[in-house]
Scaffold this motif. Structure first.
Motif, PDB file in Angstrom:
ATOM      1  N   VAL A  12      10.411  -2.283   9.257  1.00 21.64           N
ATOM      2  CA  VAL A  12       9.986  -2.796   8.038  1.00 21.64           C
ATOM      3  C   VAL A  12       8.341  -2.522   8.279  1.00 21.64           C
ATOM      4  CG1 VAL A  12       9.409  -4.806   6.707  1.00 21.64           C
ATOM      5  CG2 VAL A  12      11.789  -4.365   7.630  1.00 21.64           C
ATOM      6  N   PHE A  13       7.643  -3.071   9.120  1.00 22.93           N
ATOM      7  CA  PHE A  13       6.272  -2.893   9.184  1.00 22.93           C
ATOM      8  C   PHE A  13       5.838  -1.382   9.060  1.00 22.93           C
ATOM      9  CE2 PHE A  13       2.645  -1.967  11.888  1.00 22.93           C
ATOM     10  CZ  PHE A  13       1.481  -2.533  11.267  1.00 22.93           C
ATOM     11  N   TRP A  14       6.509  -0.585   9.985  1.00 23.03           N
ATOM     12  CA  TRP A  14       6.003   0.841   9.661  1.00 23.03           C
ATOM     13  C   TRP A  14       6.173   1.443   8.434  1.00 23.03           C
ATOM     14  CZ3 TRP A  14       2.016   2.434  12.109  1.00 23.03           C
ATOM     15  CH2 TRP A  14       1.765   1.846  13.366  1.00 23.03           C
ATOM     16  N   LEU A  15       7.590   1.156   7.863  1.00 26.01           N
ATOM     17  CA  LEU A  15       7.607   1.812   6.512  1.00 26.01           C
ATOM     18  C   LEU A  15       6.391   1.279   5.725  1.00 26.01           C
ATOM     19  CD1 LEU A  15      11.448   1.346   5.892  1.00 26.01           C
ATOM     20  CD2 LEU A  15      10.119   3.329   5.811  1.00 26.01           C
ATOM     21  N   PHE A  16       6.242   0.206   5.657  1.00 27.22           N
ATOM     22  CA  PHE A  16       5.244  -0.269   4.764  1.00 27.22           C
ATOM     23  C   PHE A  16       3.688   0.249   5.288  1.00 27.22           C
ATOM     24  CE2 PHE A  16       2.913  -4.465   3.053  1.00 27.22           C
ATOM     25  CZ  PHE A  16       2.589  -3.809   1.820  1.00 27.22           C
ATOM     26  N   ALA A  17       3.695   0.147   6.520  1.00 24.97           N
ATOM     27  CA  ALA A  17       2.042   0.778   7.173  1.00 24.97           C
ATOM     28  C   ALA A  17       1.848   2.044   6.683  1.00 24.97           C
ATOM     29  CB  ALA A  17       2.353   0.717   8.506  1.00 24.97           C
ATOM     30  N   CYS A  18       3.087   2.931   6.747  1.00 22.67           N
ATOM     31  CA  CYS A  18       2.894   4.516   6.291  1.00 22.67           C
ATOM     32  C   CYS A  18       2.586   4.734   4.998  1.00 22.67           C
ATOM     33  CB  CYS A  18       4.185   5.239   6.880  1.00 22.67           C
ATOM     34  SG  CYS A  18       4.397   5.313   8.613  1.00 22.67           S
ATOM     35  N   LEU A  19       3.132   3.728   3.944  1.00 29.12           N
ATOM     36  CA  LEU A  19       2.987   3.794   2.730  1.00 29.12           C
ATOM     37  C   LEU A  19       1.381   3.369   2.292  1.00 29.12           C
ATOM     38  CD1 LEU A  19       5.952   2.152   1.004  1.00 29.12           C
ATOM     39  CD2 LEU A  19       5.401   4.555   1.006  1.00 29.12           C
ATOM     40  N   VAL A  65      -1.295   3.779   4.590  1.00 30.69           N
ATOM     41  CA  VAL A  65      -1.951   4.601   5.277  1.00 30.69           C
ATOM     42  C   VAL A  65      -2.151   5.869   4.039  1.00 30.69           C
ATOM     43  CG1 VAL A  65      -2.399   6.475   6.975  1.00 30.69           C
ATOM     44  CG2 VAL A  65      -1.968   4.218   7.416  1.00 30.69           C
ATOM     45  N   ALA A  66      -1.186   6.415   3.867  1.00 34.22           N
ATOM     46  CA  ALA A  66      -1.111   7.586   2.727  1.00 34.22           C
ATOM     47  C   ALA A  66      -1.870   7.346   1.775  1.00 34.22           C
ATOM     48  CB  ALA A  66       0.361   7.795   2.400  1.00 34.22           C
ATOM     49  N   GLU A  67      -1.791   5.827   0.957  1.00 32.79           N
ATOM     50  CA  GLU A  67      -2.160   5.630  -0.469  1.00 32.79           C
ATOM     51  C   GLU A  67      -3.731   5.479   0.102  1.00 32.79           C
ATOM     52  OE1 GLU A  67      -3.164   4.721  -4.090  1.00 32.79           O
ATOM     53  OE2 GLU A  67      -1.427   5.819  -3.448  1.00 32.79           O
ATOM     54  N   GLU A  68      -3.954   4.804   1.159  1.00 33.46           N
ATOM     55  CA  GLU A  68      -5.778   4.607   1.398  1.00 33.46           C
ATOM     56  C   GLU A  68      -6.339   6.035   1.473  1.00 33.46           C
ATOM     57  OE1 GLU A  68      -5.183   2.176   4.713  1.00 33.46           O
ATOM     58  OE2 GLU A  68      -4.423   0.660   3.700  1.00 33.46           O
ATOM     59  N   SER A  69      -5.603   6.871   2.200  1.00 37.11           N
ATOM     60  CA  SER A  69      -6.223   8.295   2.250  1.00 37.11           C
ATOM     61  C   SER A  69      -6.337   8.842   0.985  1.00 37.11           C
ATOM     62  CB  SER A  69      -5.015   9.287   2.959  1.00 37.11           C
ATOM     63  OG  SER A  69      -5.055   8.828   4.596  1.00 37.11           O
ATOM     64  N   ARG A  70      -5.564   8.539   0.142  1.00 37.43           N
ATOM     65  CA  ARG A  70      -5.776   9.277  -1.258  1.00 37.43           C
ATOM     66  C   ARG A  70      -6.946   8.508  -1.981  1.00 37.43           C
ATOM     67  NH1 ARG A  70       0.231   9.670  -1.040  1.00 37.43           N
ATOM     68  NH2 ARG A  70       0.345   7.354  -1.959  1.00 37.43           N
ATOM     69  N   GLN A  71      -6.914   7.222  -1.777  1.00 37.78           N
ATOM     70  CA  GLN A  71      -8.112   6.554  -2.582  1.00 37.78           C
ATOM     71  C   GLN A  71      -9.331   6.998  -1.763  1.00 37.78           C
ATOM     72  OE1 GLN A  71      -7.978   4.703  -4.858  1.00 37.78           O
ATOM     73  NE2 GLN A  71      -5.880   4.294  -5.034  1.00 37.78           N
ATOM     74  N   TYR A  72      -9.465   7.210  -0.514  1.00 34.95           N
ATOM     75  CA  TYR A  72     -10.639   7.733   0.135  1.00 34.95           C
ATOM     76  C   TYR A  72     -10.900   9.104  -0.379  1.00 34.95           C
ATOM     77  CZ  TYR A  72     -11.502   4.200   3.649  1.00 34.95           C
ATOM     78  OH  TYR A  72     -11.848   3.155   4.247  1.00 34.95           O
ATOM     79  N   GLU A  73     -10.030   9.835  -0.653  1.00 38.80           N
ATOM     80  CA  GLU A  73     -10.255  11.331  -1.137  1.00 38.80           C
ATOM     81  C   GLU A  73     -10.844  11.177  -2.547  1.00 38.80           C
ATOM     82  OE1 GLU A  73      -8.067  15.459  -1.981  1.00 38.80           O
ATOM     83  OE2 GLU A  73      -7.103  13.872  -1.062  1.00 38.80           O
ATOM     84  N   ARG A  74     -10.160  10.260  -3.568  1.00 39.44           N
ATOM     85  CA  ARG A  74     -10.601  10.175  -4.886  1.00 39.44           C
ATOM     86  C   ARG A  74     -12.203   9.792  -4.905  1.00 39.44           C
ATOM     87  NH1 ARG A  74      -5.252   7.116  -6.220  1.00 39.44           N
ATOM     88  NH2 ARG A  74      -3.844   8.780  -6.339  1.00 39.44           N
ATOM     89  N   ALA A  75     -12.618   8.833  -3.856  1.00 33.95           N
ATOM     90  CA  ALA A  75     -13.858   8.220  -3.873  1.00 33.95           C
ATOM     91  C   ALA A  75     -14.906   9.024  -3.158  1.00 33.95           C
ATOM     92  CB  ALA A  75     -14.053   6.800  -3.293  1.00 33.95           C
ATOM     93  N   GLY A  76     -14.207  10.255  -2.581  1.00 31.53           N
ATOM     94  CA  GLY A  76     -15.389  11.203  -2.151  1.00 31.53           C
ATOM     95  C   GLY A  76     -15.982  10.489  -0.729  1.00 31.53           C
ATOM     96  N   SER A  77     -15.125   9.605   0.115  1.00 30.73           N
ATOM     97  CA  SER A  77     -15.578   9.114   1.179  1.00 30.73           C
ATOM     98  C   SER A  77     -14.515   9.374   2.030  1.00 30.73           C
ATOM     99  CB  SER A  77     -15.654   7.457   0.822  1.00 30.73           C
ATOM    100  OG  SER A  77     -16.028   6.832   1.769  1.00 30.73           O
ATOM    101  N   THR A  78     -14.783   8.526   3.376  1.00 31.36           N
ATOM    102  CA  THR A  78     -13.913   8.735   4.560  1.00 31.36           C
ATOM    103  C   THR A  78     -13.804   7.315   5.377  1.00 31.36           C
ATOM    104  OG1 THR A  78     -15.821   9.331   6.009  1.00 31.36           O
ATOM    105  CG2 THR A  78     -14.772  11.205   4.819  1.00 31.36           C
ATOM    106  N   PHE A  79     -12.800   7.406   6.229  1.00 33.40           N
ATOM    107  CA  PHE A  79     -12.497   6.421   7.039  1.00 33.40           C
ATOM    108  C   PHE A  79     -13.654   6.004   7.846  1.00 33.40           C
ATOM    109  CE2 PHE A  79      -7.944   7.779   6.435  1.00 33.40           C
ATOM    110  CZ  PHE A  79      -7.407   6.536   5.969  1.00 33.40           C
ATOM    111  N   SER A  80     -14.305   6.968   8.423  1.00 31.29           N
ATOM    112  CA  SER A  80     -15.419   6.776   9.348  1.00 31.29           C
ATOM    113  C   SER A  80     -16.668   6.646   8.553  1.00 31.29           C
ATOM    114  CB  SER A  80     -15.464   8.331  10.231  1.00 31.29           C
ATOM    115  OG  SER A  80     -15.827   9.285   9.180  1.00 31.29           O
TER     116      SER A  80
END
Length: 414
Positions: free
Chosen positions: A127-134, A136-151
Protein backbone atom coordinates in the motif's frame (compact mmCIF):
# COMPACT_ATOMS: atom_id res chain seq x y z
CA UNK A 1 -3.43 -2.03 -8.08
CA UNK A 2 -2.91 -4.10 -4.98
CA UNK A 3 -2.25 -7.80 -5.45
CA UNK A 4 -5.32 -9.95 -4.63
CA UNK A 5 -3.65 -11.41 -1.52
CA UNK A 6 -2.78 -7.93 -0.30
CA UNK A 7 -6.36 -6.76 -0.86
CA UNK A 8 -7.58 -9.61 1.33
CA UNK A 9 -5.08 -8.81 4.10
CA UNK A 10 -5.72 -5.05 4.05
CA UNK A 11 -9.47 -5.58 4.24
CA UNK A 12 -9.03 -7.98 7.15
CA UNK A 13 -6.69 -5.71 9.11
CA UNK A 14 -7.89 -2.21 8.17
CA UNK A 15 -10.06 -1.76 11.27
CA UNK A 16 -7.18 -2.76 13.53
CA UNK A 17 -4.70 -0.44 11.81
CA UNK A 18 -7.18 2.45 11.86
CA UNK A 19 -7.95 1.90 15.55
CA UNK A 20 -4.23 2.15 16.32
CA UNK A 21 -3.54 4.83 13.70
CA UNK A 22 -2.42 7.60 16.03
CA UNK A 23 -0.18 5.24 18.01
CA UNK A 24 1.37 3.95 14.79
CA UNK A 25 2.04 7.39 13.32
CA UNK A 26 3.33 8.66 16.67
CA UNK A 27 5.76 5.77 16.90
CA UNK A 28 6.70 6.26 13.25
CA UNK A 29 7.68 9.91 13.75
CA UNK A 30 9.60 9.13 16.94
CA UNK A 31 11.58 6.37 15.22
CA UNK A 32 12.27 8.38 12.07
CA UNK A 33 13.39 11.55 13.87
CA UNK A 34 15.63 9.55 16.24
CA UNK A 35 17.36 7.95 13.26
CA UNK A 36 17.27 11.00 10.95
CA UNK A 37 17.08 14.21 12.99
CA UNK A 38 17.84 16.21 9.85
CA UNK A 39 14.30 15.43 8.65
CA UNK A 40 12.93 17.64 11.41
CA UNK A 41 13.79 20.49 9.05
CA UNK A 42 10.92 19.39 6.79
CA UNK A 43 8.22 19.21 9.46
CA UNK A 44 6.26 21.87 11.29
CA UNK A 45 7.34 21.32 14.89
CA UNK A 46 4.22 22.98 16.25
CA UNK A 47 2.01 20.51 14.40
CA UNK A 48 4.22 17.70 15.66
CA UNK A 49 3.89 18.92 19.24
CA UNK A 50 0.10 19.18 19.23
CA UNK A 51 -0.48 15.90 17.35
CA UNK A 52 -2.19 17.41 14.29
CA UNK A 53 0.39 16.06 11.85
CA UNK A 54 0.13 12.55 13.31
CA UNK A 55 -3.65 12.56 13.11
CA UNK A 56 -3.64 13.79 9.50
CA UNK A 57 -1.12 11.13 8.46
CA UNK A 58 -3.15 8.37 10.12
CA UNK A 59 -6.31 9.52 8.34
CA UNK A 60 -4.55 9.72 4.97
CA UNK A 61 -2.99 6.25 5.25
CA UNK A 62 -6.32 4.70 6.27
CA UNK A 63 -8.22 6.45 3.46
CA UNK A 64 -5.72 5.52 0.75
CA UNK A 65 -5.47 1.91 1.94
CA UNK A 66 -9.25 1.62 1.89
CA UNK A 67 -9.27 3.01 -1.64
CA UNK A 68 -6.63 0.59 -2.94
CA UNK A 69 -8.44 -2.34 -1.29
CA UNK A 70 -11.77 -1.35 -2.85
CA UNK A 71 -13.42 -0.63 0.50
CA UNK A 72 -14.21 3.10 0.20
CA UNK A 73 -13.26 5.14 -2.85
CA UNK A 74 -11.54 8.47 -2.25
CA UNK A 75 -10.58 11.22 -4.73
CA UNK A 76 -7.10 9.78 -5.17
CA UNK A 77 -6.01 12.25 -7.84
CA UNK A 78 -6.93 15.19 -5.60
CA UNK A 79 -5.20 13.63 -2.58
CA UNK A 80 -2.02 12.86 -4.51
CA UNK A 81 -1.99 16.32 -6.07
CA UNK A 82 -2.55 18.08 -2.75
CA UNK A 83 0.23 16.19 -0.96
CA UNK A 84 2.60 16.42 -3.94
CA UNK A 85 2.25 20.20 -4.06
CA UNK A 86 3.07 20.36 -0.34
CA UNK A 87 6.05 18.00 -0.66
CA UNK A 88 7.44 19.87 -3.66
CA UNK A 89 7.26 23.14 -1.71
CA UNK A 90 9.34 21.50 1.03
CA UNK A 91 11.93 19.98 -1.28
CA UNK A 92 11.07 16.35 -0.45
CA UNK A 93 13.28 13.93 -2.42
CA UNK A 94 12.48 10.43 -3.75
CA UNK A 95 15.13 8.84 -1.53
CA UNK A 96 13.34 10.08 1.58
CA UNK A 97 10.41 7.78 0.82
CA UNK A 98 12.70 4.83 1.49
CA UNK A 99 13.32 6.18 4.98
CA UNK A 100 9.62 6.83 5.56
CA UNK A 101 8.60 3.37 4.37
CA UNK A 102 11.15 1.61 6.56
CA UNK A 103 10.11 3.38 9.74
CA UNK A 104 6.38 3.26 9.02
CA UNK A 105 6.44 -0.52 8.59
CA UNK A 106 8.56 -0.89 11.73
CA UNK A 107 6.05 1.25 13.64
CA UNK A 108 3.15 -0.93 12.48
CA UNK A 109 5.04 -4.00 13.65
CA UNK A 110 5.85 -2.51 17.06
CA UNK A 111 2.30 -1.29 17.76
CA UNK A 112 0.41 -4.33 16.48
CA UNK A 113 2.81 -6.87 17.98
CA UNK A 114 1.97 -10.50 17.16
CA UNK A 115 -0.85 -9.38 14.86
CA UNK A 116 1.74 -7.86 12.52
CA UNK A 117 2.65 -11.05 10.71
CA UNK A 118 5.00 -11.07 7.73
CA UNK A 119 1.94 -11.25 5.48
CA UNK A 120 0.36 -8.20 7.13
CA UNK A 121 3.54 -6.12 6.91
CA UNK A 122 4.03 -7.10 3.26
CA UNK A 123 0.47 -6.04 2.36
CA UNK A 124 0.73 -2.66 4.06
CA UNK A 125 4.20 -2.14 2.59
CA UNK A 126 2.63 -2.65 -0.84
CA UNK A 127 0.00 0.00 0.00
CA UNK A 128 2.72 2.43 1.02
CA UNK A 129 4.79 1.95 -2.12
CA UNK A 130 1.82 2.22 -4.46
CA UNK A 131 1.03 5.55 -2.84
CA UNK A 132 4.68 6.65 -2.71
CA UNK A 133 5.23 5.96 -6.42
CA UNK A 134 2.19 8.07 -7.30
CA UNK A 135 3.51 10.89 -5.14
CA UNK A 136 7.07 10.77 -6.52
CA UNK A 137 5.77 10.84 -10.10
CA UNK A 138 3.47 13.81 -9.39
CA UNK A 139 6.18 15.66 -7.46
CA UNK A 140 8.55 15.25 -10.40
CA UNK A 141 5.92 16.75 -12.69
CA UNK A 142 5.40 19.63 -10.28
CA UNK A 143 9.13 20.39 -10.15
CA UNK A 144 9.34 20.31 -13.94
CA UNK A 145 6.40 22.72 -14.32
CA UNK A 146 7.94 25.07 -11.75
CA UNK A 147 11.34 24.99 -13.46
CA UNK A 148 12.92 23.68 -10.25
CA UNK A 149 14.58 20.48 -9.06
CA UNK A 150 14.67 18.24 -6.00
CA UNK A 151 18.22 19.37 -5.29
CA UNK A 152 17.63 23.13 -5.57
CA UNK A 153 14.13 23.99 -4.35
CA UNK A 154 14.91 27.44 -2.86
CA UNK A 155 16.41 30.69 -4.17
CA UNK A 156 17.39 33.91 -2.32
CA UNK A 157 14.91 36.79 -2.15
CA UNK A 158 15.47 40.26 -0.69
CA UNK A 159 12.84 41.86 1.54
CA UNK A 160 12.11 45.25 -0.03
CA UNK A 161 9.14 46.29 2.10
CA UNK A 162 7.27 45.17 5.22
CA UNK A 163 3.67 46.22 5.76
CA UNK A 164 1.64 45.52 8.88
CA UNK A 165 -1.93 44.76 7.80
CA UNK A 166 -3.46 44.03 11.21
CA UNK A 167 -2.22 43.40 14.72
CA UNK A 168 -1.28 39.80 13.82
CA UNK A 169 -0.87 39.88 10.03
CA UNK A 170 2.08 41.34 8.12
CA UNK A 171 2.88 41.40 4.40
CA UNK A 172 6.44 41.01 3.10
CA UNK A 173 7.41 42.18 -0.38
CA UNK A 174 10.21 40.14 -1.92
CA UNK A 175 12.52 40.61 -4.90
CA UNK A 176 14.12 37.39 -6.21
CA UNK A 177 17.75 37.18 -7.26
CA UNK A 178 16.55 35.60 -10.48
CA UNK A 179 13.18 35.58 -12.21
CA UNK A 180 11.13 32.42 -11.60
CA UNK A 181 10.72 30.02 -14.49
CA UNK A 182 6.96 30.29 -14.01
CA UNK A 183 5.08 33.04 -12.15
CA UNK A 184 2.69 31.83 -9.46
CA UNK A 185 -0.86 31.07 -10.43
CA UNK A 186 -3.45 33.07 -8.47
CA UNK A 187 -3.98 31.29 -5.16
CA UNK A 188 -0.71 29.35 -5.01
CA UNK A 189 1.80 29.42 -2.17
CA UNK A 190 5.58 29.44 -1.80
CA UNK A 191 7.79 27.69 0.72
CA UNK A 192 9.87 30.00 2.90
CA UNK A 193 12.88 28.52 4.69
CA UNK A 194 14.40 30.27 7.71
CA UNK A 195 17.15 29.31 10.15
CA UNK A 196 15.95 29.55 13.75
CA UNK A 197 18.39 29.94 16.64
CA UNK A 198 18.99 26.59 18.41
CA UNK A 199 16.42 24.84 16.19
CA UNK A 200 17.85 24.87 12.69
CA UNK A 201 15.96 25.24 9.45
CA UNK A 202 12.20 25.33 9.32
CA UNK A 203 9.99 25.69 6.24
CA UNK A 204 6.49 27.10 6.03
CA UNK A 205 4.15 27.76 3.13
CA UNK A 206 2.65 31.21 2.61
CA UNK A 207 0.18 32.24 -0.05
CA UNK A 208 1.34 34.71 -2.66
CA UNK A 209 -1.13 37.55 -2.08
CA UNK A 210 -0.01 39.54 -5.12
CA UNK A 211 -1.32 38.79 -8.60
CA UNK A 212 0.71 36.69 -11.05
CA UNK A 213 3.37 38.83 -12.69
CA UNK A 214 3.19 41.61 -10.10
CA UNK A 215 6.53 42.74 -8.79
CA UNK A 216 7.64 42.52 -6.09
CA UNK A 217 6.25 39.21 -4.90
CA UNK A 218 4.07 39.59 -1.81
CA UNK A 219 3.42 37.03 0.93
CA UNK A 220 1.06 37.73 3.83
CA UNK A 221 1.83 36.03 7.14
CA UNK A 222 -0.32 35.59 10.22
CA UNK A 223 1.54 35.48 13.52
CA UNK A 224 0.33 32.43 15.43
CA UNK A 225 0.34 33.20 19.14
CA UNK A 226 0.41 30.55 21.86
CA UNK A 227 -3.08 29.26 22.59
CA UNK A 228 -3.67 26.60 25.24
CA UNK A 229 -1.59 23.53 24.35
CA UNK A 230 -0.58 25.02 21.02
CA UNK A 231 2.80 26.81 21.09
CA UNK A 232 3.39 30.05 19.27
CA UNK A 233 4.30 29.77 15.62
CA UNK A 234 8.07 29.50 15.35
CA UNK A 235 8.47 30.81 11.82
CA UNK A 236 5.63 33.33 11.85
CA UNK A 237 6.96 34.82 15.09
CA UNK A 238 10.48 34.98 13.63
CA UNK A 239 9.23 36.75 10.51
CA UNK A 240 7.17 39.26 12.49
CA UNK A 241 9.81 40.05 15.10
CA UNK A 242 13.11 39.75 13.25
CA UNK A 243 12.76 40.16 9.48
CA UNK A 244 13.23 43.69 8.20
CA UNK A 245 13.78 45.48 4.89
CA UNK A 246 17.08 44.39 3.36
CA UNK A 247 17.04 40.93 4.92
CA UNK A 248 17.28 37.84 2.74
CA UNK A 249 14.87 34.91 2.71
CA UNK A 250 15.10 31.56 0.96
CA UNK A 251 11.93 31.15 -1.09
CA UNK A 252 10.77 28.25 -3.23
CA UNK A 253 8.74 28.24 -6.46
CA UNK A 254 4.96 28.45 -6.30
CA UNK A 255 2.86 25.34 -5.75
CA UNK A 256 -0.71 24.56 -4.74
CA UNK A 257 -3.88 23.68 -6.61
CA UNK A 258 -6.38 26.17 -5.15
CA UNK A 259 -6.30 28.17 -8.37
CA UNK A 260 -8.93 29.88 -10.46
CA UNK A 261 -10.62 27.61 -13.00
CA UNK A 262 -10.29 28.79 -16.56
CA UNK A 263 -13.23 30.05 -18.56
CA UNK A 264 -15.99 32.50 -17.79
CA UNK A 265 -18.13 30.45 -15.39
CA UNK A 266 -19.46 32.18 -12.25
CA UNK A 267 -17.24 32.12 -9.17
CA UNK A 268 -17.78 32.05 -5.43
CA UNK A 269 -14.69 33.06 -3.47
CA UNK A 270 -15.19 32.44 0.26
CA UNK A 271 -12.67 33.06 3.03
CA UNK A 272 -12.27 33.68 6.72
CA UNK A 273 -9.37 35.29 8.58
CA UNK A 274 -6.01 34.99 6.86
CA UNK A 275 -7.68 32.61 4.41
CA UNK A 276 -8.37 35.77 2.44
CA UNK A 277 -4.84 35.67 0.96
CA UNK A 278 -5.50 33.33 -2.01
CA UNK A 279 -8.84 35.07 -2.59
CA UNK A 280 -7.19 38.49 -2.80
CA UNK A 281 -4.59 37.11 -5.23
CA UNK A 282 -7.37 35.69 -7.39
CA UNK A 283 -9.30 38.97 -7.34
CA UNK A 284 -6.20 41.00 -8.23
CA UNK A 285 -5.62 38.66 -11.16
CA UNK A 286 -9.22 39.07 -12.35
CA UNK A 287 -8.81 42.85 -12.21
CA UNK A 288 -5.51 42.67 -14.12
CA UNK A 289 -7.05 40.68 -17.00
CA UNK A 290 -10.22 42.82 -17.12
CA UNK A 291 -12.51 39.95 -16.22
CA UNK A 292 -16.30 40.33 -16.44
CA UNK A 293 -17.06 36.96 -14.82
CA UNK A 294 -19.79 36.95 -12.17
CA UNK A 295 -17.91 36.76 -8.85
CA UNK A 296 -19.57 36.45 -5.44
CA UNK A 297 -17.05 37.25 -2.68
CA UNK A 298 -17.72 36.22 0.91
CA UNK A 299 -15.44 36.94 3.87
CA UNK A 300 -15.81 36.37 7.61
CA UNK A 301 -13.65 37.85 10.38
CA UNK A 302 -13.66 39.03 13.97
CA UNK A 303 -13.91 42.71 13.02
CA UNK A 304 -12.99 45.07 10.18
CA UNK A 305 -9.78 45.93 12.07
CA UNK A 306 -8.80 42.24 12.18
CA UNK A 307 -9.61 41.66 8.49
CA UNK A 308 -6.29 41.15 6.60
CA UNK A 309 -5.89 42.82 3.22
CA UNK A 310 -9.34 44.38 3.59
CA UNK A 311 -8.50 47.38 1.44
CA UNK A 312 -7.14 45.13 -1.33
CA UNK A 313 -10.27 42.98 -1.32
CA UNK A 314 -12.65 45.95 -1.31
CA UNK A 315 -10.72 47.72 -4.09
CA UNK A 316 -10.68 44.61 -6.31
CA UNK A 317 -14.40 43.95 -5.88
CA UNK A 318 -15.14 47.60 -6.64
CA UNK A 319 -13.17 47.35 -9.89
CA UNK A 320 -14.80 44.13 -11.12
CA UNK A 321 -18.11 44.80 -12.92
CA UNK A 322 -19.47 41.33 -12.16
CA UNK A 323 -18.46 41.15 -8.48
CA UNK A 324 -20.51 41.36 -5.30
CA UNK A 325 -19.34 41.35 -1.68
CA UNK A 326 -20.81 39.96 1.55
CA UNK A 327 -19.01 40.42 4.87
CA UNK A 328 -19.58 38.80 8.25
CA UNK A 329 -17.98 40.34 11.34
CA UNK A 330 -18.36 38.86 14.82
CA UNK A 331 -18.52 42.36 16.29
CA UNK A 332 -20.89 44.99 15.01
CA UNK A 333 -19.25 47.11 12.33
CA UNK A 334 -19.88 50.73 11.48
CA UNK A 335 -17.09 50.82 8.88
CA UNK A 336 -19.18 50.93 5.73
CA UNK A 337 -17.51 53.91 4.10
CA UNK A 338 -15.74 53.00 0.88
CA UNK A 339 -17.44 49.61 0.49
CA UNK A 340 -18.68 48.78 -3.03
CA UNK A 341 -22.30 49.61 -3.75
CA UNK A 342 -24.55 46.75 -2.67
CA UNK A 343 -22.12 45.25 -0.15
CA UNK A 344 -23.91 43.31 2.56
CA UNK A 345 -22.44 43.49 6.06
CA UNK A 346 -23.71 40.99 8.63
CA UNK A 347 -23.02 40.61 12.34
CA UNK A 348 -21.97 37.26 13.79
CA UNK A 349 -20.80 34.02 12.20
CA UNK A 350 -21.59 33.11 8.61
CA UNK A 351 -25.25 32.23 8.17
CA UNK A 352 -25.51 29.52 5.49
CA UNK A 353 -29.08 30.60 4.69
CA UNK A 354 -27.77 33.98 3.54
CA UNK A 355 -25.14 32.61 1.14
CA UNK A 356 -26.23 33.35 -2.40
CA UNK A 357 -24.60 31.37 -5.18
CA UNK A 358 -25.21 30.45 -8.80
CA UNK A 359 -25.55 26.62 -9.07
CA UNK A 360 -23.19 26.81 -12.08
CA UNK A 361 -20.45 28.47 -10.02
CA UNK A 362 -17.01 27.16 -9.17
CA UNK A 363 -16.23 27.76 -5.50
CA UNK A 364 -12.87 28.35 -3.81
CA UNK A 365 -12.86 28.15 -0.01
CA UNK A 366 -10.07 29.03 2.41
CA UNK A 367 -10.25 29.38 6.18
CA UNK A 368 -10.80 27.37 9.37
CA UNK A 369 -12.42 23.96 8.93
CA UNK A 370 -15.72 24.85 10.68
CA UNK A 371 -16.15 27.83 8.35
CA UNK A 372 -15.42 25.78 5.24
CA UNK A 373 -17.74 22.98 6.32
CA UNK A 374 -20.56 25.50 6.80
CA UNK A 375 -20.02 27.10 3.40
CA UNK A 376 -19.53 23.81 1.60
CA UNK A 377 -22.71 22.35 3.04
CA UNK A 378 -24.65 25.43 1.95
CA UNK A 379 -23.25 25.18 -1.57
CA UNK A 380 -24.10 21.49 -1.86
CA UNK A 381 -27.63 22.23 -0.64
CA UNK A 382 -27.97 24.85 -3.37
CA UNK A 383 -26.97 22.45 -6.11
CA UNK A 384 -23.27 23.20 -6.59
CA UNK A 385 -21.60 19.85 -7.43
CA UNK A 386 -18.90 18.71 -5.02
CA UNK A 387 -16.33 18.53 -7.81
CA UNK A 388 -16.70 22.30 -8.31
CA UNK A 389 -15.90 23.09 -4.68
CA UNK A 390 -12.17 23.44 -3.94
CA UNK A 391 -10.70 24.18 -0.55
CA UNK A 392 -7.42 24.98 1.13
CA UNK A 393 -6.45 24.11 4.70
CA UNK A 394 -3.82 26.04 6.64
CA UNK A 395 -2.16 23.15 8.50
CA UNK A 396 -2.33 19.35 8.26
CA UNK A 397 -5.43 18.37 6.31
CA UNK A 398 -7.57 16.32 8.68
CA UNK A 399 -10.72 16.95 6.62
CA UNK A 400 -10.02 13.84 4.56
CA UNK A 401 -11.01 11.49 7.36
CA UNK A 402 -13.69 13.59 8.98
CA UNK A 403 -16.08 14.70 6.24
CA UNK A 404 -17.12 12.79 3.15
CA UNK A 405 -13.61 12.18 1.79
CA UNK A 406 -15.04 10.91 -1.48
CA UNK A 407 -16.35 14.42 -2.18
CA UNK A 408 -13.58 16.63 -0.85
CA UNK A 409 -11.07 18.24 -3.13
CA UNK A 410 -8.43 20.91 -2.93
CA UNK A 411 -5.13 21.67 -1.31
CA UNK A 412 -3.82 21.63 2.15
CA UNK A 413 -0.81 23.08 3.71
CA UNK A 414 0.72 24.54 6.91
Amino acid sequence: MLAPDSVRVVRATADTVVAHGSLITGRFYDRMFDAHPELLDLFNRGNQANGEQRQALAMSVAAVAGHFAGMKPVPLTAIVGRIAHKHASLGVTPSQYVVVGRHLMAAIGEVLGDAATAEVIAAWDEVFWLFACLLVAEESRQYERAGSTFSRPFTPHTVVDVHRDTEDVTSFLLEPDEDPARPPLPGQYVGVAVDLPDLGRQIRQYTVSSAPGESPLRITVKRHRADGDRPEGMVSTHLHERVRVGDRLQVGPAFGDLVLPRGDSPLLLASAGVGTTPIVAALRHLVAVGSTRPVAVLHADRSPEAHPLRADLVDAVDRLPGASLALWYETKSSRRKGLPLGTKVHKGLVDPDLIQVDPEAHALLCGPLPFMRTVRRALLDRGVPAERIQYEVFGPDAWLGSEEPSQASGAGRA
